[in-house]
Design an enzyme around this catalytic site. Sequence first.
Site, PDB file in Angstrom:
ATOM      1  N   LYS A 116       0.420  -1.261   0.157  1.00  0.00           N
ATOM      2  CA  LYS A 116       0.135   0.119  -0.244  1.00  0.00           C
ATOM      3  C   LYS A 116       1.102   1.546  -0.036  1.00  0.00           C
ATOM      4  O   LYS A 116       0.374   2.380  -0.792  1.00  0.00           O
ATOM      5  CB  LYS A 116      -1.033  -0.126   1.106  1.00  0.00           C
ATOM      6  CG  LYS A 116      -1.845  -1.501   1.085  1.00  0.00           C
ATOM      7  CD  LYS A 116      -2.677  -1.533   2.090  1.00  0.00           C
ATOM      8  CE  LYS A 116      -3.824  -0.338   2.492  1.00  0.00           C
ATOM      9  NZ  LYS A 116      -5.079  -0.979   3.501  1.00  0.00           N
ATOM     10  N   GLU A 200      -2.145   7.474   8.136  1.00  0.00           N
ATOM     11  CA  GLU A 200      -3.266   7.644   7.031  1.00  0.00           C
ATOM     12  C   GLU A 200      -4.231   8.634   7.980  1.00  0.00           C
ATOM     13  O   GLU A 200      -4.492   8.390   9.086  1.00  0.00           O
ATOM     14  CB  GLU A 200      -4.034   7.335   6.669  1.00  0.00           C
ATOM     15  CG  GLU A 200      -3.505   6.601   4.885  1.00  0.00           C
ATOM     16  CD  GLU A 200      -4.848   5.438   4.465  1.00  0.00           C
ATOM     17  OE1 GLU A 200      -6.130   5.999   4.907  1.00  0.00           O
ATOM     18  OE2 GLU A 200      -4.349   4.526   3.466  1.00  0.00           O
ATOM     19  N   HIS A 235     -15.449  -5.602   8.071  1.00  0.00           N
ATOM     20  CA  HIS A 235     -14.552  -6.206   7.242  1.00  0.00           C
ATOM     21  C   HIS A 235     -14.947  -6.939   6.001  1.00  0.00           C
ATOM     22  O   HIS A 235     -14.463  -7.828   5.071  1.00  0.00           O
ATOM     23  CB  HIS A 235     -13.528  -5.615   7.031  1.00  0.00           C
ATOM     24  CG  HIS A 235     -12.057  -4.880   7.818  1.00  0.00           C
ATOM     25  ND1 HIS A 235     -12.695  -3.245   7.508  1.00  0.00           N
ATOM     26  CD2 HIS A 235     -11.890  -5.368   9.084  1.00  0.00           C
ATOM     27  CE1 HIS A 235     -12.530  -2.632   8.478  1.00  0.00           C
ATOM     28  NE2 HIS A 235     -11.540  -3.576   9.795  1.00  0.00           N
ATOM     29  N   ARG A 292      -7.971  -8.597  -8.817  1.00  0.00           N
ATOM     30  CA  ARG A 292      -8.614  -9.191  -8.987  1.00  0.00           C
ATOM     31  C   ARG A 292     -10.001  -9.705  -9.097  1.00  0.00           C
ATOM     32  O   ARG A 292     -10.400  -8.328  -9.321  1.00  0.00           O
ATOM     33  CB  ARG A 292      -8.780 -10.790  -7.838  1.00  0.00           C
ATOM     34  CG  ARG A 292      -9.073  -9.576  -6.663  1.00  0.00           C
ATOM     35  CD  ARG A 292      -9.408 -10.929  -5.178  1.00  0.00           C
ATOM     36  NE  ARG A 292     -10.599  -9.576  -4.232  1.00  0.00           N
ATOM     37  CZ  ARG A 292     -10.326  -9.195  -3.570  1.00  0.00           C
ATOM     38  NH1 ARG A 292      -8.629  -8.468  -3.009  1.00  0.00           N
ATOM     39  NH2 ARG A 292     -10.967  -8.580  -2.783  1.00  0.00           N
TER      40      ARG A 292
HETATM   41  C1  MV4 Z   1     -10.044   3.717   6.568  1.00  0.00           C
HETATM   42  C2  MV4 Z   1     -10.832   4.382   6.903  1.00  0.00           C
HETATM   43  C3  MV4 Z   1     -10.751   5.484   7.848  1.00  0.00           C
HETATM   44  N1  MV4 Z   1      -9.802   6.413   7.362  1.00  0.00           N
HETATM   45  N2  MV4 Z   1      -8.776   4.275   6.164  1.00  0.00           N
HETATM   46  C4  MV4 Z   1     -11.190  -0.932   5.712  1.00  0.00           C
HETATM   47  C5  MV4 Z   1     -10.807  -1.707   5.129  1.00  0.00           C
HETATM   48  C6  MV4 Z   1      -9.934  -0.768   4.365  1.00  0.00           C
HETATM   49  N3  MV4 Z   1      -9.775  -1.924   3.154  1.00  0.00           N
HETATM   50  C7  MV4 Z   1      -9.667   0.149   4.543  1.00  0.00           C
HETATM   51  N4  MV4 Z   1     -10.786   0.401   5.691  1.00  0.00           N
HETATM   52  C8  MV4 Z   1     -11.126   1.346   6.495  1.00  0.00           C
HETATM   53  N5  MV4 Z   1     -10.011   2.511   5.713  1.00  0.00           N
HETATM   54  C9  MV4 Z   1      -9.027   5.562   5.996  1.00  0.00           C
HETATM   55  N6  MV4 Z   1      -7.776   6.768   6.708  1.00  0.00           N
HETATM   56  C10 MV4 Z   1     -11.970   3.138   7.537  1.00  0.00           C
HETATM   57  C11 MV4 Z   1     -11.500   2.045   7.022  1.00  0.00           C
HETATM   58  C12 MV4 Z   1     -13.062   1.361   7.291  1.00  0.00           C
HETATM   59  C13 MV4 Z   1     -13.634   0.696   6.073  1.00  0.00           C
HETATM   60  C14 MV4 Z   1     -13.224   0.863   5.080  1.00  0.00           C
HETATM   61  C15 MV4 Z   1     -14.051  -0.134   4.091  1.00  0.00           C
HETATM   62  C16 MV4 Z   1     -15.028  -0.874   4.248  1.00  0.00           C
HETATM   63  C17 MV4 Z   1     -15.368  -0.737   5.482  1.00  0.00           C
HETATM   64  C18 MV4 Z   1     -14.977  -0.354   6.692  1.00  0.00           C
HETATM   65  C19 MV4 Z   1     -14.646  -0.567   8.157  1.00  0.00           C
HETATM   66  C20 MV4 Z   1     -13.623   0.445   8.829  1.00  0.00           C
HETATM   67  C21 MV4 Z   1     -13.315   0.758   7.991  1.00  0.00           C
END
Ligand code: MV4
Length: 522
Positions: A116, A200, A235, A292
Amino acid sequence: MFKKILIANRGEIAVRILRACRELGIRSVAVYSEADRAAMHVLSADEAYPIGPALATESYLSIPKILQAAKLSGADAIHPGYGFLSENAQFAQACADARIKFIGPTPAAMEKLGSKTRARQQMEKAGIAVVPGSSRGLPSKEDAVKVAAKIGYPVMLKAAAGGGGKGMRLVQDARQLPAAFETAQSEALRAFGDGEVYLEKAILNPRHIEMQVLADEHGNTVYLGERECSVQRRHQKVLEEAPSPQVDPELRRRMGEVAVRVAQAGEYSNAGTVEFLVDQDRNFYFLEVNARLQVEHPVTELVTGLDLVHLQIRIAAQEKLPFCQEDVRLRGHAIECRIYAEDPENNYFPSPGKITLLAEPAGPGIRHDSGIYEDWTVPSEYDPLLAKLIGYGSDRGQAVARLERALDEYFVGGIKTNISLFRRILADADFRAGRVDTGYLERLLAQARSNPDPQQASVVAIAAGLFAMLDSRAAGLGNGSKAASADDSWSSWKRAARFEGISRTDLRPVAGRGSGPSTHSQ
Ligand code: MV4
C-alpha cells in the site's frame, strides 16, 4: 484461445468460472482438497484433480500442488478466482515460468499494487488524490508521533502489506499512538511477514465505493461503473449494489476517470477494482487496488450487460478490448446478497454442516450463483460463503422487490444461514432511502438487539407445531392439512414444511395426485 483452463479455487466462484469456460468451448479443470471431494465445482468440471488435505495451505494455497495439477491436465491457463492465490505475485510468476497463462495482471503490476505504501507513492507521482498521510513505512513510534501531529488526529495506522482492514488501527490521540504502533507492527509482521506500517488521516463514517476497471494487454483501459459496498460488518461485505444510490453521473465520471489513471499508473491489465473511501462531503480518496475478480462482480455484469469472466479470459488470450469507454452503458439496478452459512442467533458465527433441504430461488430478475446442493456437507475449513443471490430490475425499487420475493422462495435446511438478515436490511427505511455508510450494518444490528422481534417466539411455536403435524401425517396418522392454512406471513415456513412433508412421504406436489401423470408439458 486457450484449450483448457484450470480453476485454482472452489465454491461458487469456481462454478462461475467453469460456466464461462463451457460457454467459450474451453475445457475446464477443477482442483479439490480432501474436504471437497463431493463439492459442486468438482461435479461440474470436465476434469478434476485432488491437490491434498483440507488445510488450505496444503491444497488451494499450495503453488506446487496447483502447478502439478496444471501440468498433469495439460491446462494452458489458470484462473485464480478470488482469495487463495489470486493476488499472489509469486504464484503469477511461477505460472509464467511454467508457461501457463495466469488470468490476471502481471506479477510486476501485482507487486507494485500489493504494497500500500508503494501504491500510494505511485499514485502521488501520477497526481491522484490519496487519503492524506505518510506514504513510507514508519521506522519508529517517535516518527509515527511526529507524522501524526502533522496529519492531525484521529489517524489510521495501517500495515503496508495489509488490505481489507487487516492490521488497521484507529488512533484518537498522541497518547495512544506509541502502544498502537507497537501492536500494529508486530501484528503485521506475524500476519503478513512484513512489519511495515504507515499512517493516514482517519475518514469518519466513510462510504466504501469501488470502481470496476478492465484493461487489455495493449494499453486500453475502461471503467464499468461503481459498486456501493458500505453494507459490511467487521470488514466482511454483506450486500453490494450497482449503481451506488449515492453517486450521480458526474461523480461517476470523475471516479471512473481517476480509476483508469490508477490502473494505468500501476501498468494494470485484466479485471481489477479501484477502492475509494468517500467522505461526508462526497470527496473521494484512492484506497487500494484489488487485483482480482471480486465476489460482487455480478452486479456490474447485470448493469453493464458484460460477462467479466469471458472478458478476463479473452484479455488473457491477448485479445483487444472489444469496446471502448463510450460503448459502456449502465442500465437498471442490481443488488447482491451474500448468503453465508452463519448463525444469526450466535453473532453470525460460521455454521457448517449438512444441507438437508434446499429450495433455490429463480424467476424474473434473479441470478443465483451457488456452490452448494442438497445433501452436501458444507466443510468447516473454508470461508462459509454458500451462494450469492442477485436481484436485477429496471430501477432500485424493482431490484429490491424481486429480491424480497426471491428470499421468500429461498430455503436452506440443516444449517443456519444469514438469509433472514437480508429481509431486515431490505425492509429498513435507511437502506431503502440509500442512506448507507460503513457503520450502517452495526447500527441496524444494535437496533435489532435492543428491540428484538416480538413475533420470533410465535414463529418458533408455529413451526414446531407444523413439523409435528407433518410428522404424524407422514406416519399415516390424522389429517395434517389444516396446519398449512396458518397466517400468510409464514408462507416460506409453510412451503418448506410442505416440501419436506412431501419429499418424506414421496408424494408428488401436483394437482390430480393419484390420477396418473400430468399431461402438461410446460
Ligand atoms: C480507512 C478508514 C478511514 N480512514 N482509512 C477498512 C478496509 C480497508 N480496505 C480500508 N478500511 C478503512 N480505511 C482511513 N484513512 C475506514 C476504513 C473502514 C472501512 C473501509 C471500507 C469498508 C468498510 C470499512 C469499515 C471500517 C473502516
